[in-house]
Design a protein around this motif. Structure first.
Motif, PDB file in Angstrom:
ATOM      1  N   VAL A 140       0.850  -1.192   0.000  1.00  0.00           N
ATOM      2  CA  VAL A 140       0.000   0.000   0.000  1.00  0.00           C
ATOM      3  C   VAL A 140       0.888   1.245   0.000  1.00  0.00           C
ATOM      4  CG1 VAL A 140      -1.851   1.204   1.225  1.00  0.00           C
ATOM      5  CG2 VAL A 140      -1.599  -1.252   1.501  1.00  0.00           C
ATOM      6  N   GLN A 141       0.561   2.190  -0.871  1.00  0.00           N
ATOM      7  CA  GLN A 141       1.316   3.443  -0.938  1.00  0.00           C
ATOM      8  C   GLN A 141       0.882   4.347   0.216  1.00  0.00           C
ATOM      9  OE1 GLN A 141       3.021   2.803  -3.571  1.00  0.00           O
ATOM     10  NE2 GLN A 141       4.022   4.658  -4.292  1.00  0.00           N
ATOM     11  N   VAL A 142       1.853   4.950   0.899  1.00  0.00           N
ATOM     12  CA  VAL A 142       1.534   5.879   1.992  1.00  0.00           C
ATOM     13  C   VAL A 142       2.210   7.223   1.693  1.00  0.00           C
ATOM     14  CG1 VAL A 142       1.663   6.296   4.472  1.00  0.00           C
ATOM     15  CG2 VAL A 142       1.344   3.972   3.628  1.00  0.00           C
ATOM     16  N   VAL A 250      16.183  -4.975  -1.007  1.00  0.00           N
ATOM     17  CA  VAL A 250      15.823  -3.903  -1.944  1.00  0.00           C
ATOM     18  C   VAL A 250      14.514  -4.267  -2.639  1.00  0.00           C
ATOM     19  CG1 VAL A 250      18.248  -3.308  -2.387  1.00  0.00           C
ATOM     20  CG2 VAL A 250      17.100  -4.957  -3.884  1.00  0.00           C
ATOM     21  N   ASP A 251      13.823  -3.234  -3.070  1.00  0.00           N
ATOM     22  CA  ASP A 251      12.630  -3.421  -3.909  1.00  0.00           C
ATOM     23  C   ASP A 251      12.880  -2.557  -5.140  1.00  0.00           C
ATOM     24  OD1 ASP A 251      10.171  -4.009  -4.906  1.00  0.00           O
ATOM     25  OD2 ASP A 251       9.037  -2.775  -3.497  1.00  0.00           O
ATOM     26  N   MET A 252      13.538  -3.120  -6.123  1.00  0.00           N
ATOM     27  CA  MET A 252      14.016  -2.326  -7.259  1.00  0.00           C
ATOM     28  C   MET A 252      13.276  -2.653  -8.538  1.00  0.00           C
ATOM     29  SD  MET A 252      18.107  -2.373  -6.784  1.00  0.00           S
ATOM     30  CE  MET A 252      18.776  -0.970  -7.593  1.00  0.00           C
ATOM     31  N   GLY A 253      13.011  -1.622  -9.290  1.00  0.00           N
ATOM     32  CA  GLY A 253      12.350  -1.799 -10.571  1.00  0.00           C
ATOM     33  C   GLY A 253      13.205  -1.279 -11.701  1.00  0.00           C
ATOM     34  N   ARG A 254      13.119   0.061 -11.953  1.00  0.00           N
ATOM     35  CA  ARG A 254      13.746   0.633 -13.137  1.00  0.00           C
ATOM     36  C   ARG A 254      15.249   0.400 -13.225  1.00  0.00           C
ATOM     37  NH1 ARG A 254      11.019   6.255 -11.964  1.00  0.00           N
ATOM     38  NH2 ARG A 254      11.069   5.289  -9.900  1.00  0.00           N
ATOM     39  N   ASN A 255      15.925   0.409 -12.093  1.00  0.00           N
ATOM     40  CA  ASN A 255      17.379   0.197 -12.164  1.00  0.00           C
ATOM     41  C   ASN A 255      17.739  -1.225 -12.551  1.00  0.00           C
ATOM     42  OD1 ASN A 255      19.100   2.588 -11.674  1.00  0.00           O
ATOM     43  ND2 ASN A 255      17.610   2.828 -10.007  1.00  0.00           N
TER      44      ASN A 255
HETATM   45  C1  R5P Z   1       5.915   2.940  -7.420  1.00  0.00           C
HETATM   46  O1  R5P Z   1       5.100   3.491  -6.796  1.00  0.00           O
HETATM   47  C2  R5P Z   1       5.991   1.525  -7.452  1.00  0.00           C
HETATM   48  O2  R5P Z   1       5.552   1.016  -6.235  1.00  0.00           O
HETATM   49  C3  R5P Z   1       7.334   0.901  -7.773  1.00  0.00           C
HETATM   50  O3  R5P Z   1       7.263  -0.409  -7.380  1.00  0.00           O
HETATM   51  C4  R5P Z   1       8.474   1.561  -7.067  1.00  0.00           C
HETATM   52  O4  R5P Z   1       8.591   2.880  -7.492  1.00  0.00           O
HETATM   53  C5  R5P Z   1       9.794   0.794  -7.227  1.00  0.00           C
HETATM   54  O5  R5P Z   1      10.256   0.840  -8.448  1.00  0.00           O
HETATM   55  P1  R5P Z   1      11.512   1.709  -8.864  1.00  0.00           P
HETATM   56  O6  R5P Z   1      12.710   0.973  -8.327  1.00  0.00           O
HETATM   57  O7  R5P Z   1      11.467   1.735 -10.333  1.00  0.00           O
HETATM   58  O8  R5P Z   1      11.377   3.058  -8.224  1.00  0.00           O
END
Ligand code: R5P
Length: 293
Positions: A140-142, A250-255
């Motif tokens: 959940v986004q806070v 970590v919770d990484m996406g774009r990188n």
């Molecule tokens: C954004 O609100 C999403 O929850 C993404 O999961 C989050 O931003 C993580 O991804 P990134 O590493 O690309 O920022």
């Protein structure tokens, strides 16, 4: 019916060996119930206490993000190198094979797009669907300090309440407005509020100065958010520092998925997170795997 005559008298009682009562490996989670702990053990590797979450949920507010246009082609090959996938139920059902054994962290807040005020979110997934999808946590986004701060906090506390009924942890994702300062003071405030209100673990951005004060003042695990794409060495350095300064992963996406070589990058990140590899050595690994391709 078992044949009663053939039951042997039990005698292996080991009366001289006390039964072990193990603690739980993750910070601040020892009082949780078995189901919660079991799910967290599928997100965080019990051997290292860390996780590599691959975040691919960006489409829930910004559509087909660069690198996520074709999740079936570009992301599925990365899945074996992640501990957890963080995504929406739409992508889970339409693209991720149900045969996967990876743990799933499901994005459950939503309702806004990049065209509008992002903090105006609601809960967008029924708890029953999270149960049906066998997820290991709900994200959940806070928006602390955001326009709809209270609404987003209450979204989180509702998910904590729902999840507690069924043994599903809640991940609070701290979201920072563009105009707000991204410093340790802010993240101490945001992560602590989420933890105090019941989040089981929390996603925070890394800050160069004082990140260790963020992790140490938060009573539950923190995973580092990746953020916008930066050069590979910088991303690996950021992940390394976050881990050394107390992050549980970590919770990484774009990188990862916007890297020139995502398959190499996810493995390099994994080396940093689970094997404390230095950024330089992780970059060497990245280059070696990239060049093999
Ligand atoms: C954004 O609100 C999403 O929850 C993404 O999961 C989050 O931003 C993580 O991804 P990134 O590493 O690309 O920022």
């Amino acid at each position: 019916m078992p044949d009663i005559d053939e039951i042997k008298e039990a005698k292996q009682f080991y009366t001289d060996i006390p039964q072990k009562t193990e603690g739980f490996f993750l910070k601040g989670t020892n009082s949780l119930d078995w189901g919660m702990k079991n799910r967290l053990s599928r997100i965080f590797n019990p051997e290292t206490g860390k996780t590599v979450m691959l975040a691919i949920d960006h489409g829930y507010f910004q559509g087909p993000t660069t690198g996520l246009e074709r999740i079936d082609i570009n992301i599925l090959p990365l899945v074996p190198y992640a501990d957890t996938l963080m995504l929406t139920r739409g992508i889970l059902r339409s693209i991720i094979p149900a045969s996967t054994t990876k743990s799933i962290v499901l994005r459950v807040s939503g309702g806004t797009s990049i065209l509008k005020e992002l903090s105006n979110e609601d809960i967008a997934v029924d708890i029953e669907d999270s149960i049906r999808l066998n997820v290991c946590a709900m994200a959940v986004q806070v928006f602390i300090g955001g326009e709809y701060e209270k609404q987003s906090i209450i979204n989180m506390t509702k998910m904590v309440d729902f999840g507690t009924r069924y043994g599903i942890p809640t991940l609070a994702v701290t979201a920072v407005g563009k105009e707000m300062a991204r410093d340790a003071r802010y993240f101490r405030l945001a992560t602590r509020i989420c933890a105090e209100l019941g989040a089981h673990y929390i996603k925070s951005y890394y800050v160069e100065k004082g990140f260790e004060t963020v992790t140490s003042s938060c009573p539950v695990p923190i995973v580092m958010a990746g953020g916008k794409k930066i050069p590979e060495l910088d991303a690996l350095t950021m992940a390394y520092r976050a881990i050394q300064e107390g992050a549980a992963g970590v919770d990484m996406g774009r990188n990862i998925f916007q890297s020139e070589a995502p398959l190499a990058m996810v493995q390099a990140v994994r080396a940093v997170v689970h094997h404390n590899e230095t950024p330089k050595k992780a970059l060497d690994l990245y280059k070696t795997i990239k060049n093999k391709k």
